[in-house]
Structures are given as structure tokens and as C-alpha cells.
Write a protein that holds these residues in place. Structure first.
Motif, mmCIF file in Angstrom:
data_model
loop_
_atom_site.group_PDB
_atom_site.id
_atom_site.type_symbol
_atom_site.label_atom_id
_atom_site.label_comp_id
_atom_site.label_asym_id
_atom_site.label_seq_id
_atom_site.Cartn_x
_atom_site.Cartn_y
_atom_site.Cartn_z
ATOM 1 N N SER A 1 59.393 12.488 0.299
ATOM 2 C CA SER A 1 59.425 10.874 0.984
ATOM 3 C C SER A 1 59.375 11.328 2.464
ATOM 4 N N ASP A 2 58.959 9.981 3.158
ATOM 5 C CA ASP A 2 59.208 10.167 4.653
ATOM 6 C C ASP A 2 60.848 9.999 4.966
ATOM 7 N N THR B 1 60.565 4.317 -16.828
ATOM 8 C CA THR B 1 59.575 5.118 -15.663
ATOM 9 C C THR B 1 60.549 5.910 -15.134
ATOM 10 N N PRO B 2 60.239 7.433 -14.675
ATOM 11 C CA PRO B 2 60.784 8.598 -14.089
ATOM 12 C C PRO B 2 61.126 8.142 -12.561
ATOM 13 N N GLN B 3 60.360 7.408 -12.031
ATOM 14 C CA GLN B 3 60.335 7.248 -10.480
ATOM 15 C C GLN B 3 59.481 5.998 -10.029
ATOM 16 N N LEU B 4 59.937 5.679 -8.646
ATOM 17 C CA LEU B 4 59.330 4.509 -8.190
ATOM 18 C C LEU B 4 58.591 4.998 -6.945
ATOM 19 N N SER B 5 57.268 4.876 -6.830
ATOM 20 C CA SER B 5 56.641 5.222 -5.398
ATOM 21 C C SER B 5 56.637 4.031 -4.483
ATOM 22 N N VAL B 6 57.156 4.243 -3.287
ATOM 23 C CA VAL B 6 57.316 3.084 -2.205
ATOM 24 C C VAL B 6 56.196 3.115 -1.180
ATOM 25 N N GLU B 7 55.568 2.021 -0.613
ATOM 26 C CA GLU B 7 54.985 2.046 0.672
ATOM 27 C C GLU B 7 55.238 0.699 1.402
ATOM 28 N N ILE B 8 55.878 0.860 2.668
ATOM 29 C CA ILE B 8 56.433 -0.250 3.028
ATOM 30 C C ILE B 8 55.322 -0.302 4.689
ATOM 31 N N GLU B 9 54.976 -1.559 4.798
ATOM 32 C CA GLU B 9 54.137 -1.673 5.939
ATOM 33 C C GLU B 9 55.032 -1.345 7.334
ATOM 34 N N ARG C 1 55.322 0.157 11.643
ATOM 35 C CA ARG C 1 54.274 0.986 12.580
ATOM 36 C C ARG C 1 55.144 2.069 13.276
ATOM 37 N N PRO C 2 54.467 3.176 13.580
ATOM 38 C CA PRO C 2 52.940 3.226 13.595
ATOM 39 C C PRO C 2 52.444 3.573 12.605
ATOM 40 N N ASP C 3 53.123 4.066 11.417
ATOM 41 C CA ASP C 3 52.661 4.263 10.117
ATOM 42 C C ASP C 3 53.347 3.778 9.071
ATOM 43 N N PRO C 4 52.663 3.627 7.671
ATOM 44 C CA PRO C 4 53.452 3.076 6.600
ATOM 45 C C PRO C 4 54.969 4.157 6.372
ATOM 46 N N ILE C 5 55.785 3.472 5.768
ATOM 47 C CA ILE C 5 56.900 4.425 5.195
ATOM 48 C C ILE C 5 56.566 4.668 3.725
ATOM 49 N N ARG C 6 56.524 5.831 3.424
ATOM 50 C CA ARG C 6 56.108 6.027 2.331
ATOM 51 C C ARG C 6 57.206 7.021 1.377
ATOM 52 N N GLY C 7 57.515 6.578 0.178
ATOM 53 C CA GLY C 7 58.438 7.837 -0.520
ATOM 54 C C GLY C 7 58.624 7.662 -2.019
ATOM 55 N N VAL C 8 59.322 8.241 -2.565
ATOM 56 C CA VAL C 8 59.640 8.226 -3.842
ATOM 57 C C VAL C 8 61.287 8.046 -4.379
ATOM 58 N N ILE C 9 61.451 7.225 -5.302
ATOM 59 C CA ILE C 9 62.758 7.009 -5.369
ATOM 60 C C ILE C 9 62.979 7.480 -6.996
ATOM 61 N N PRO C 10 63.959 8.323 -7.486
ATOM 62 C CA PRO C 10 64.095 8.505 -8.692
ATOM 63 C C PRO C 10 64.728 7.486 -9.545
ATOM 64 N N LEU C 11 64.407 6.979 -10.740
ATOM 65 C CA LEU C 11 64.757 6.126 -11.528
ATOM 66 C C LEU C 11 65.462 6.517 -12.659
ATOM 67 N N LEU D 1 65.461 -2.199 -0.342
ATOM 68 C CA LEU D 1 64.891 -1.107 0.076
ATOM 69 C C LEU D 1 65.753 -0.807 1.617
ATOM 70 N N VAL D 2 66.002 0.594 1.690
ATOM 71 C CA VAL D 2 67.138 0.744 2.877
ATOM 72 C C VAL D 2 66.160 1.793 3.655
ATOM 73 N N THR D 3 66.024 1.464 4.789
ATOM 74 C CA THR D 3 65.359 2.344 5.695
ATOM 75 C C THR D 3 66.097 2.965 7.102
ATOM 76 N N VAL D 4 65.776 3.725 7.747
ATOM 77 C CA VAL D 4 66.302 4.287 8.976
ATOM 78 C C VAL D 4 65.504 3.810 9.699
ATOM 79 N N GLN D 5 64.636 2.890 10.032
ATOM 80 C CA GLN D 5 63.668 2.564 10.988
ATOM 81 C C GLN D 5 64.032 0.864 11.064
ATOM 82 N N ARG D 6 64.661 0.656 11.936
ATOM 83 C CA ARG D 6 65.019 -0.897 12.126
ATOM 84 C C ARG D 6 64.033 -1.815 12.479
#
Length: 201
Positions: A89-90, A162-170, A172-182, A109-114
Motif C-alpha cells: 500500500s501507499d 473475500t480476503p482483501q479489499l483493493s482501494v484507489e482514491i482520487e 493529487r499528485p497521484d491516486p492513493i492506492r492500497g490493500v486492506i485485509p478483510l 477510509l482513513v488517509t494521512v493526506q489531508r
């Protein structure tokens, strides 16, 4: 290991986004890109702040049940959370929070990019059953992204198989991507729903 410092960070952010609990005071010097020593200090501050106002219980599959006291004397804020898989994950993706809301369980979804409060970024969520796209809403402290009711419906059913959730959040400058175990989500949801019923009879 990246996951270790994400746990107190995610926990602190989850406390901050809860409607029943005002945001904790910001941690001094705790922003993305800090040095390793500063990160350790931030982790310690986050853990201390969380411990003062919350109780955390470890559940199956790495999920955590977090109860945060309402200083005004109202119902506690209750949520279950899971950190993102740091190896795939990013680092801007901290994890997922399912919490008791006014209309039932809410998925955040919780990010560290405000982000800017009220922004509505596109969010793509993928499992072995396929890909779904949503419009999220940036709320509270800016690090929380509230998903619509359709995501709650998926968490209550499809995601539990399902074992995991793949996430892509719009973003800038790039999408936030990652995987969360389920794994363990079913038991976590059961614990959350029971807690929600107890605080909102």
C-alpha cells in the motif's frame, strides 16, 4: 515495520473523525515525511492520547474494536478498524474504519493526506467479486473519507467472503492506492452491530 506506526496513527485519526468525540488536539510536528525519530515521538503521543480517551480490543484477523468516551456525557463512539497492508500500500492510506453512525454503520477510509472538507473524490474498491466505484465525501479532520450506504451494504455481505479489499482514491499528485485485509470482517461487524445497538437502543 510500517504497520506498527500506522496502528496508533489510524487509531488517533479514527478518534478524531468520530461524531460523538471532538477531535483531539493536533500532535506537534506530526506530519507526513517526518524523520524516523519524530515518527516514534508521534507514535508515542498518539498512543498516549488514544489511551486517555479510548479502550481498544483486538479482534480476529487484526481488526480492533475502539470505544471512545464522549466528554459531554453522551453515548460512546464505537468503531472497528483495520490498518492497510503496508507491504502493498501507499503509505498515504492508513486503513478502514467502520463506525456507529446516526443511520447505522458507516464505512470510512482513513488517509494521512489531508483533503478539503466537503470534497468528493472518486473511490474504486475491488475484491475477487469485481470492482465498484463510489463518490466519497471528505469529512471532519480532512483525513476521513465517508463512503455511501452502498459500501456499508458490501461490508455487511460481499466483503465478508473475500480476503482483501483493493482501494484507489482520487488524489493529487497521484491516486492513493492500497490493500486492506478483510479476514475476520464478519466477526468484527457482528461486534460492531451489537455495540451500536447498545449505545443506540
Amino acid at each position: 515495520m510500517k504497520t506498527l506506526h500506522l496502528i496508533p496513527l489510524l487509531s488517533l485519526l479514527l478518534v478524531a473523525v468520530s461524531e460523538a468525540q471532538p477531535a483531539n488536539p493536533p500532535l506537534q510536528g506530526c506530519t507526513s515525511g517526518v524523520s524516523r525519530d519524530q515518527q516514534r515521538q508521534c507514535d508515542q503521543q498518539a498512543s498516549e492520547q488514544l489511551t486517555k480517551s479510548s479502550r481498544m480490543t483486538t479482534l480476529e484477523g487484526g481488526w480492533r474494536l475502539v470505544r471512545t468516551k464522549n466528554p459531554s456525557g453522551g453515548p460512546d463512539a464505537v468503531s472497528v478498524m483495520h490498518v492497510a497492508d503496508s507491504s502493498t500500500s501507499d503509505l498515504r492510506l492508513a486503513g478502514v474504519n467502520l463506525q456507529c453512525g446516526k443511520r447505522g454503520v458507516e464505512v470510512i477510509l482513513v488517509t494521512v493526506q489531508r483533503g478539503s472538507i466537503g470534497d468528493r473524490p472518486r473511490v474504486a474498491l475491488s475484491t475477487t467479486d469485481g470492482r465498484r466505484e463510489f463518490e466519497g465525501t471528505v469529512i471532519q479532520s480532512g483525513e476521513a473519507l465517508l463512503l455511501p450506504q452502498a459500501a456499508t451494504d458490501l461490508a455487511a455481505h460481499d466483503w465478508q467472503n473475500t480476503p482483501q479489499l483493493s482501494v484507489e482514491i482520487e488524489a493529487r499528485p497521484d491516486p492513493i492506492r492500497g490493500v486492506i485485509p478483510l479476514l475476520g470482517l464478519g466477526a468484527a461487524m457482528k461486534a460492531l452491530v451489537a455495540s451500536c445497538a447498545a449505545i443506540n437502543p
